[in-house]
Design a protein around this motif. Structure first.
Motif, short mmCIF file in Angstrom:
data_model
loop_
_atom_site.label_atom_id
_atom_site.label_comp_id
_atom_site.label_asym_id
_atom_site.label_seq_id
_atom_site.Cartn_x
_atom_site.Cartn_y
_atom_site.Cartn_z
N ALA A 267 0.82 -1.20 0.00
CA ALA A 267 0.00 0.00 0.00
C ALA A 267 0.86 1.26 0.00
O ALA A 267 0.59 2.21 -0.74
CB ALA A 267 -0.93 -0.02 1.22
N LEU A 268 1.91 1.27 0.80
CA LEU A 268 2.75 2.46 0.91
C LEU A 268 3.50 2.72 -0.40
O LEU A 268 3.58 3.87 -0.86
CB LEU A 268 3.75 2.29 2.06
CG LEU A 268 4.67 3.48 2.33
CD1 LEU A 268 3.85 4.73 2.67
CD2 LEU A 268 5.65 3.16 3.46
N LEU B 17 1.12 3.97 -3.01
CA LEU B 17 0.71 5.34 -2.66
C LEU B 17 1.81 6.34 -2.98
O LEU B 17 1.54 7.42 -3.54
CB LEU B 17 0.34 5.40 -1.18
CG LEU B 17 -0.15 6.76 -0.66
CD1 LEU B 17 -1.42 7.17 -1.39
CD2 LEU B 17 -0.38 6.71 0.84
N VAL B 18 3.05 5.99 -2.67
CA VAL B 18 4.17 6.89 -2.98
C VAL B 18 4.32 7.07 -4.48
O VAL B 18 4.57 8.17 -4.98
CB VAL B 18 5.47 6.35 -2.35
CG1 VAL B 18 6.68 7.12 -2.86
CG2 VAL B 18 5.40 6.43 -0.84
N LEU C 84 1.93 6.81 -6.78
CA LEU C 84 0.84 7.65 -7.27
C LEU C 84 1.03 9.10 -6.85
O LEU C 84 0.76 10.03 -7.64
CB LEU C 84 -0.49 7.11 -6.74
CG LEU C 84 -0.92 5.74 -7.28
CD1 LEU C 84 -2.19 5.27 -6.57
CD2 LEU C 84 -1.15 5.81 -8.79
N ALA C 85 1.50 9.32 -5.61
CA ALA C 85 1.72 10.70 -5.15
C ALA C 85 2.81 11.36 -5.97
O ALA C 85 2.71 12.54 -6.36
CB ALA C 85 2.09 10.69 -3.67
#
Length: 494
Positions: A161-162, A165-166, A168-169
């Motif tokens: 998940a992390l 998320l990184v 995509l960010a």
């Protein structure tokens, strides 16, 4: 999600970021590419880099830090009596817990419940799942294995998940930064420059790590054995002790090993240098283009043969041949057909090692001779010199610095050879000048000292690191001197 699948997802986000960034840059340009600071591909590359690079860095940090944190947490949950045991025993227990944890991941919920209800059947149940255990696990091991399993699963989910998320960010914020005057090319080239710098630092950092590891263990050895006894001793007798017995002091004289290393290397260079140089001169100055295109690759095939094959060749063919031919020569001269050349000898190892080194000398020397400017050849021939005179008095003197450097680098290659010496020269640490007798080298003894079930606490094992750092210094000095020769005497041609 596995690491490979996670990397694939991150790469997919990077590709989508590249396409989106390129499209946005083209849309902002409105058909006028001159209004953009960089080409649209650089804007796409900027988004792709910031989508992939931070996510990969987070993944690498997680892969390193997560096992450390989980292992520390599981170990802290051990009973106090287990914590009081030696570290080696705790490591064995943790390895068994890891095996149990892998087995638990293969069980269904009902099987897990039954296993924890009756821990005595754990060994049988896990063996049926393909996870054999060396002994019946203690009750605390099942609990620790369950904790390890749960933390590992949670760590994998949180990691996935992390990282996503990184990624995509990074894609979102870098996409928002795109503007006509944004210096995307400078940013992308800065990242690439950093990558090139990191790649060029790998060799340096690896060398530093190798030296530091060897030097640390070598210092431990010299704390037990005086350095002067090691460097100036003339007897090599490490005296390994039997398992569980106290090791005797032994004698760790470097001189016999160093003498064997230099002697065998000298014989190898006597074989490789003339043959290699003559082959290089012929291929660069006399051979036709067709013959050179065939002969040079065939000669360089020798460099691709594994050294263990050369060792077999020396042990099976060359050694017995030299032994038998010497017996016949001795019989014809004296009537006694005793062989004066042993199958394992300095001559056998040096001869076969020289054959192995021929392509190194030939290829390097050929490249150096070919690099001599054509104008020097034409000028010498125009003044009336023959081709052989041109080679001896013009080409070879001009190429001599490079040839000397190539020979010194080849010598460092000969000093580090192991397998040929083991099979062709034996393992006897002796000091003698007869090339027909066996000797051994530093590299062979390094292998001998580190072979077997040994602890890195006795001088008999730590001496391998002292030998390794000594050999490293010798080869390093040869390479540095070769570079010095090349740079000092290199001729500069226009």
């Amino acid at each position: 999600m596995s690491v490979s699948l996670l990397l694939l997802v991150v790469a997919g986000i990077g590709v989508m970021g590249y396409l989106a960034g390129s499209w946005r840059a083209g849309a902002l340009a409105g058909g006028k590419a001159s209004s953009l600071h960089s080409r649209p591909g650089y804007y796409g590359a900027f988004v792709a880099v910031w989508s992939v690079l931070p996510a990969v860095l987070v993944l690498l940090v997680w892969i390193v830090a997560s096992p450390i944190y989980i292992g520390s947490t599981v170990r802290n949950g051990f009973p106090e009596e287990v914590k009081a045991e030696p570290q080696a025993t705790q490591n064995l227990d943790y390895n068994m817990i890891g095996a149990i944890s892998r087995g638990l991941s293969l069980l269904s919920a009902q099987e897990r419940t039954a296993l924890f209800a009756d821990g005595s059947a754990a060994r049988t149940v896990l063996a049926a799942k393909g996870v054999p255990l060396a002994a019946d696990p203690a009750p605390y091991m099942l609990t620790s294995a369950d904790t390890l399993n749960r933390m590992t699963v949670a760590s994998g989910l949180l990691r996935s998940a992390l990282v996503v998320l990184v990624a995509l960010a990074g894609a979102f914020f870098s996409y928002r930064m795109i503007a006509p005057k944004f210096r995307a090319r400078n940013r992308v080239e800065g990242v690439m420059l950093g990558g090139l710098l990191a790649a060029s630092s790998i060799a340096i950092l690896t060398t530093i790590g190798i030296v530091a590891s060897m030097l640390t263990e070598a210092i431990h050895f010299f704390n037990r054995v005086p350095a002067w006894e090691f460097f100036f001793g003339t007897v090599w007798d490490p005296r390994f002790a039997a398992a569980g017995a106290a090791a005797s002091a032994g004698q760790f004289g470097l001189v016999p090993l160093l003498a064997g290393t230099l002697y065998i290397g000298f014989v190898a260079m006597l074989v490789a240098v003339p043959v290699g140089l003559f082959a290089a001169v012929y291929m660069s100055e006399y051979a036709s283009r067709t013959l050179r295109s065939v002969a040079k690759p065939l000669l360089e095939v020798l460099a691709g043969i594994p050294t263990i094959v050369y060792g077999f060749f020396a042990m099976v063919t060359v050694g017995p041949f030299l032994r038998d031919i010497s017996a016949q020569m001795n019989g014809l001269a004296t009537g006694n057909f005793a062989s004066f050349i042993q199958a394992q000898s300095v001559l056998t190892a040096g001869f076969v090692m020289g054959i192995m080194l021929i392509p190194y000398v030939s290829s390097l020397s050929d490249d150096i001779i070919t690099a001599v400017p054509r104008a020097l050849r034409d000028g010498s021939l125009g003044l009336g010199a023959t081709r052989s005179e041109t080679i001896k008095r013009v080409i070879l003197p001009a190429a001599l610095p490079g040839i000397v450097g190539a020979l010194l680098m080849t010598a460092s290659r000969a000093i580090g050879e192991t397998m040929i010496v083991v099979l062709a020269a034996g393992v006897a640490a002796r000091m003698q000048l007869n090339p027909f007798e066996p000797m051994t080298t530093v590299t062979v003894k390094i292998v001998n000292q580190l072979t077997g079930d040994l602890e890195f606490t006795s001088p008999q094992t730590l001496v391998a690191f002292a030998l390794g750092i000594t050999l490293f210094v010798i080869t390093l000095c040869l390479n540095i001197y070769a570079l010095y020769i090349v740079r000092k005497y290199r001729e500069q041609y226009e």
